[in-house]
Design a protein around this motif. Structure first.
Motif, PDB file in Angstrom:
ATOM      1  N   TRP A 125      27.132  31.568 -66.476  1.00  0.00           N
ATOM      2  CA  TRP A 125      28.273  32.746 -65.329  1.00  0.00           C
ATOM      3  C   TRP A 125      29.050  33.571 -66.027  1.00  0.00           C
ATOM      4  O   TRP A 125      29.092  34.583 -65.741  1.00  0.00           O
ATOM      5  N   THR A 126      29.788  33.176 -67.331  1.00  0.00           N
ATOM      6  CA  THR A 126      30.204  33.948 -68.030  1.00  0.00           C
ATOM      7  C   THR A 126      30.265  33.848 -69.930  1.00  0.00           C
ATOM      8  O   THR A 126      30.033  32.822 -69.596  1.00  0.00           O
ATOM      9  N   LYS A 127      29.540  34.761 -70.424  1.00  0.00           N
ATOM     10  CA  LYS A 127      29.335  35.114 -72.105  1.00  0.00           C
ATOM     11  C   LYS A 127      30.585  36.039 -72.682  1.00  0.00           C
ATOM     12  O   LYS A 127      31.027  36.691 -72.298  1.00  0.00           O
ATOM     13  N   ARG A 141      35.589  41.429 -74.897  1.00  0.00           N
ATOM     14  CA  ARG A 141      34.896  41.080 -73.974  1.00  0.00           C
ATOM     15  C   ARG A 141      33.841  40.410 -73.559  1.00  0.00           C
ATOM     16  O   ARG A 141      33.551  38.850 -74.181  1.00  0.00           O
ATOM     17  N   PHE A 142      33.725  40.354 -71.698  1.00  0.00           N
ATOM     18  CA  PHE A 142      32.741  39.014 -71.246  1.00  0.00           C
ATOM     19  C   PHE A 142      31.718  39.375 -70.295  1.00  0.00           C
ATOM     20  O   PHE A 142      32.141  40.801 -70.010  1.00  0.00           O
ATOM     21  N   VAL A 143      30.855  38.473 -70.385  1.00  0.00           N
ATOM     22  CA  VAL A 143      29.758  39.816 -69.325  1.00  0.00           C
ATOM     23  C   VAL A 143      29.411  38.355 -68.585  1.00  0.00           C
ATOM     24  O   VAL A 143      29.405  37.393 -68.984  1.00  0.00           O
ATOM     25  N   VAL A 144      30.223  38.348 -66.700  1.00  0.00           N
ATOM     26  CA  VAL A 144      30.124  38.004 -65.888  1.00  0.00           C
ATOM     27  C   VAL A 144      28.949  38.126 -64.896  1.00  0.00           C
ATOM     28  O   VAL A 144      28.296  38.589 -64.936  1.00  0.00           O
ATOM     29  N   SER A 482      30.150  43.757 -67.124  1.00  0.00           N
ATOM     30  CA  SER A 482      31.032  44.018 -68.115  1.00  0.00           C
ATOM     31  C   SER A 482      32.835  43.421 -68.054  1.00  0.00           C
ATOM     32  O   SER A 482      32.798  44.674 -67.282  1.00  0.00           O
ATOM     33  N   ILE A 483      33.631  42.975 -68.375  1.00  0.00           N
ATOM     34  CA  ILE A 483      34.655  43.102 -68.728  1.00  0.00           C
ATOM     35  C   ILE A 483      34.990  43.309 -70.298  1.00  0.00           C
ATOM     36  O   ILE A 483      34.690  42.101 -71.109  1.00  0.00           O
ATOM     37  N   GLY A 484      35.911  43.913 -70.487  1.00  0.00           N
ATOM     38  CA  GLY A 484      37.042  44.133 -71.715  1.00  0.00           C
ATOM     39  C   GLY A 484      38.741  43.835 -71.556  1.00  0.00           C
ATOM     40  O   GLY A 484      38.965  44.600 -70.227  1.00  0.00           O
ATOM     41  N   VAL A 485      39.025  43.248 -72.376  1.00  0.00           N
ATOM     42  CA  VAL A 485      40.294  42.841 -71.628  1.00  0.00           C
ATOM     43  C   VAL A 485      41.190  43.676 -73.167  1.00  0.00           C
ATOM     44  O   VAL A 485      40.402  43.350 -74.270  1.00  0.00           O
ATOM     45  N   GLY A 486      42.031  44.479 -73.869  1.00  0.00           N
ATOM     46  CA  GLY A 486      42.630  45.028 -74.560  1.00  0.00           C
ATOM     47  C   GLY A 486      43.541  43.919 -74.943  1.00  0.00           C
ATOM     48  O   GLY A 486      44.038  43.442 -74.404  1.00  0.00           O
ATOM     49  N   VAL A 487      43.408  44.127 -76.374  1.00  0.00           N
ATOM     50  CA  VAL A 487      44.189  43.196 -76.748  1.00  0.00           C
ATOM     51  C   VAL A 487      45.347  43.983 -78.272  1.00  0.00           C
ATOM     52  O   VAL A 487      44.779  44.438 -78.814  1.00  0.00           O
TER      53      VAL A 487
END
Length: 489
Positions: A125-127, A141-144, A482-487
């Motif tokens: 479900w989440t990579k 970064r995540f692929v869900v 695709s999800i990108g979360v700022g750091v």
């Protein structure tokens, strides 16, 4: 035999069609009416689509994994508890021979339910794709994966339980809602799925079952409605093309498992080809299978011997098929008078084209008033003949001679279809090498089985788009985000 009347299952309720309308179910063994099924109107189909949309958008079905697993397991238990009813329906309504029900018609799909549930546990479900920096900005970064939404599942008449299980179980497990549309010829098997779902206690609208004597209206509504996100269709290539055309304005996702004209190649290094020839008869379920190998390619050096063996095998089999209560029989009638006429037309075409009719070729006498056709074999066939290029969907085998592996591969691949196939050879690596070069979605080598619940199934070319079964089958009902979360820093 008179079967119980089939009901619709819409928005959590078992009920008749609008106005109580029903239509006759014709039994292939007798050609007579064996039951009645609810004849859904456009209003009934509209209600089913609306219910499935509400269940996806307004309930926790897409996010409540524990609920989904619990109810699908109850659904599986209910299907297995009704095994004898499914067998009766497959025989009376679907024309299945008794021994055939132990395979893909009933027992295999019932066994595959649990395998699909186990396979669901492997869905990722989440990579986590790790951290990366672009334009001076760091992101985790995540692929869900997420459920796609409302699924219109359109099933054929040949193995309706098998196909329904392959579509409905994965779609429900990943969180989609489903409208299952039955083929007009086999509504009662699908209606029983609705009964089992009602007993399992699915939330209203999560799973809906539509039956109709009209072959087109309900399917057209599912295909064209923008509230339906996915169409999962198994059937003819001609209808698959129509679905692509009609679905284009809504750009919905399509899975299409279509026709086939699969070839079995017998290589010249085999000493004894008799067992292969005995197993090559197109007889199981009267040849009504999309993946059935209906072209048999024989090396020219063994061709006269193969023809002689086939003539003997068919002569023997002509005496034993067609018994309704015979526990060893795998061949009954074809599904309908229309299908019988279609198959007989192709047999006439084969004779007109110059192929030699080795066995069969007629409507079977002495089997009753149903839709029986003799097991049929053509030899001296070339791959340019229509009987070698077009899907007949009946008990008809065509035998083609060839010279050398390269010609066998060319003939096998010279087809609009690419669904299945087979290779037999004494040298395993040689046989595997030939199998790898076949442009087809599955290949059985030396009697191996490439069609199982945990393996993807689907075709190349005009045999379809996408895969059913296996983890790839779950993907047909999932969207990828695709999800990108700022750091900071």
């Amino acid at each position: 035999m008179t079967l119980p009347e089939g009901k619709l299952y819409i928005d959590g309720k078992l009920r008749g069609a609008a106005g109580g309308k029903t239509y006759d179910v014709i039994g292939p063994w007798t050609g007579e009416v064996v039951g009645q099924a609810a004849d859904a109107s456009a209003a009934d189909v509209e209600e089913a689509i609306a219910a499935a949309r509400r269940a996806f958008d307004q309930t926790d079905w897409p996010t409540n994994e524990a609920l989904r697993l619990d109810l699908v397991r109850k659904f599986e238990a209910g299907l297995k508890a009704n095994r004898d009813r499914f067998v009766e329906l497959a025989r009376v309504e679907g024309g299945a021979a008794l021994a055939a029900t132990s395979g893909p018609i009933v027992d295999m799909p019932l066994g595959y339910c649990g395998q699909l549930i186990a396979l669901y546990g492997k869905v990722e479900w989440t990579k986590d794709m790790g951290q990366a920096e672009v334009w001076g900005r760091k992101s985790d970064r995540f692929v869900v994966k997420e459920p796609s939404g409302v699924v219109g599942a359109i099933t054929p008449w040949n193995v309706p339980l098998y196909i329904a299980v392959g579509k409905v179980i994965p779609a429900l497990l990943v969180g989609c809602t489903v409208v299952l549309k039955a083929a007009p010829e086999t509504p009662l098997i699908n209606a029983l799925l609705g009964e089992v779902a009602a007993e399992a206690g699915f939330p209203a609208g999560v799973f809906n079952v539509i039956t109709s004597g009209d072959p087109a209206t309900a399917g057209e509504m599912l295909v064209t409605d923008p509230r339906v996100d996915v169409i999962s269709f198994t059937g003819s290539t001609a209808i698959g093309k129509r679905i692509m055309e009609r679905a284009a304005p809504t750009l919905k996702r399509l899975f299409l498992e279509l026709g086939g004209k699969s070839a079995t190649i017998v290589l010249d290094d085999l000493e004894d080809i008799s067992p292969i020839l005995m197993g090559s008869l197109v007889c199981f379920h009267a040849g009504q299978g999309c993946a059935y190998p209906t072209r048999l390619l024989i090396p020219r050096s063994k061709y006269p011997m193969a023809v002689a063996i086939l003539e003997q095998v068919y002569a023997g089999y002509a005496q034993v098929w067609g018994g309704y209560d015979d526990p060893a029989n795998v061949m009954g009638p074809v599904i309908s008078a229309k299908q019988k006429a279609r198959v007989l037309d192709y047999i006439a075409i084969g004779q007109q084209e110059g192929a030699r009719l080795l066995a069969g070729g007629k409507a079977a006498e002495g089997k009753g008033e149903g839709f029986f056709i003799e097991p049929t074999c053509f030899v001296d066939v070339t791959n340019e003949m229509r009987i070698a290029r077009e899907e007949i969907f009946g008990p008809v085998l065509v035998v083609i001679p060839y010279d050398g592996d390269e010609e066998a591969i060319r003939i096998a691949n010279d087809s609009d279809y690419g669904l299945s196939g087979g290779v037999y050879g004494a040298d395993r690596e040689r046989a595997l090498g030939v199998a790898r070069r076949l442009r087809t979605g599955s290949v059985n080598v030396n009697g191996g089985m490439a069609i199982m619940a945990d393996l993807p199934f689907g075709g190349y070319k005009q045999s379809g788009i996408g895969k059913e079964w296996g983890l790839e089958g779950f993907d047909e009902y999932l969207e990828t985000k695709s999800i990108g979360v700022g750091v900071a820093g």
